[in-house]
Design a protein around this motif. Sequence first.
Motif, PDB file in Angstrom:
ATOM      1  N   PRO A  69      -1.032  -0.558   5.968  1.00  0.00           N
ATOM      2  CA  PRO A  69      -1.739   0.140   5.528  1.00  0.00           C
ATOM      3  C   PRO A  69      -1.474   0.918   4.454  1.00  0.00           C
ATOM      4  N   PRO A  70      -2.683   0.576   3.682  1.00  0.00           N
ATOM      5  CA  PRO A  70      -2.864   2.162   2.598  1.00  0.00           C
ATOM      6  C   PRO A  70      -2.754   3.723   3.022  1.00  0.00           C
ATOM      7  N   ASN A  71      -2.908   3.839   4.677  1.00  0.00           N
ATOM      8  CA  ASN A  71      -3.048   5.271   5.276  1.00  0.00           C
ATOM      9  C   ASN A  71      -1.975   5.713   5.948  1.00  0.00           C
ATOM     10  N   ALA A  72      -1.158   4.203   5.267  1.00  0.00           N
ATOM     11  CA  ALA A  72       0.058   4.725   6.613  1.00  0.00           C
ATOM     12  C   ALA A  72       0.442   5.952   6.941  1.00  0.00           C
ATOM     13  N   VAL A  73       0.405   6.999   7.934  1.00  0.00           N
ATOM     14  CA  VAL A  73       1.113   7.972   7.548  1.00  0.00           C
ATOM     15  C   VAL A  73       2.495   8.146   6.809  1.00  0.00           C
ATOM     16  N   ALA A  74       3.518   7.102   7.023  1.00  0.00           N
ATOM     17  CA  ALA A  74       4.998   6.672   5.933  1.00  0.00           C
ATOM     18  C   ALA A  74       5.453   6.965   5.059  1.00  0.00           C
ATOM     19  N   MET A  75       3.416   6.149   4.069  1.00  0.00           N
ATOM     20  CA  MET A  75       3.833   5.852   2.744  1.00  0.00           C
ATOM     21  C   MET A  75       2.870   7.534   1.951  1.00  0.00           C
ATOM     22  N   GLN A  76       2.666   8.472   2.533  1.00  0.00           N
ATOM     23  CA  GLN A  76       2.344   9.567   1.747  1.00  0.00           C
ATOM     24  C   GLN A  76       3.517  10.046   1.920  1.00  0.00           C
ATOM     25  N   GLY A  77       4.617   9.958   2.298  1.00  0.00           N
ATOM     26  CA  GLY A  77       6.098  10.609   2.132  1.00  0.00           C
ATOM     27  C   GLY A  77       6.569  10.806   0.772  1.00  0.00           C
TER      28      GLY A  77
END
Length: 302
Positions: free
Chosen positions: A214-222
């Motif tokens: 999902p766009p708001n996945a924590v992992a993809m904010q790294g």
Amino acid sequence: MSLDIAKAWNAEIISGDSMQVYRGMDIGTAKIAPEEREGIPHHLIDICDPEEPYSAADFQAGAARAIGEIAARGKLPFIVGGTGLYVESVCYGYQFADNGSDEAFRLAQEQYALEYGADALHERLAEVDPQAAERLHPNDRRRVIRALEVHHLTGQTFSGQQAGQKKESPYELCLIGLTMDRAELYRRIEQRVDLMMEMGLVEEVERLLARQLPPNAVAMQGLGYKEIAEYLHGNCTLEAAVERLKRDTRRFAKRQLSWFRHMKDIHWIDMGENFHNNLLSIHGIIAGKFQVDLEYNSNQSF
């Protein structure tokens, strides 16, 4: 350096990094590979999938559990790494307030960030809580939104709540911070980003995107993942993504240093000097803190 210290003091390492908990995220997090750990046990690495959220409260609970288990084995728990809130929450036993949630508000902030960008959302936080904005990177969208949500729900600032925490530790702490000349630090950051690209950071992000996170996945904010994802989505060139990653990492390093400068009782070591002498200085700090003889703890020469 952490491996040398761990071997000398019969320690096990707990990763203090918020992104190294995720499996399959190795290059962008600069995760130490199993074969590089030299037999030193490492904890809180590769413990959840990128689809799963992982919070500071989760880290605090996991670290406390690891500390107890390590100590029970007669070894020294040794947190290594750099997510300020995570490390500080363990060191001082933070109580994470349950301020509730407002899903509609959170979704509205997510939409605002998608339409106007992370920097615009971060500016919203700077208007209501400048101290929190100073300590949170614009890419850390989940925590930026949570800080906004706390203010929205309680009328209090997130930074104010953090400042109200009792800075009493349940542990006997020995805190060591590493610093170096800013220009040299930035040079090494750029060098590390270039190395990550050579190691296959683009392909790693491609594999994550293929999982339909999902766009708001924590992992993809790294750091590294968000910037390269923008390139893979066709929103910028690879060159622009790499330059943005270098810029964002420099900014993160500045914020990271600012965060730890606020922590009390840290012994600072300038890493621009001789590595061997720095290691000796650190051993001296640890020996002095715990009032023990280094030669008794170490079976190697320094």
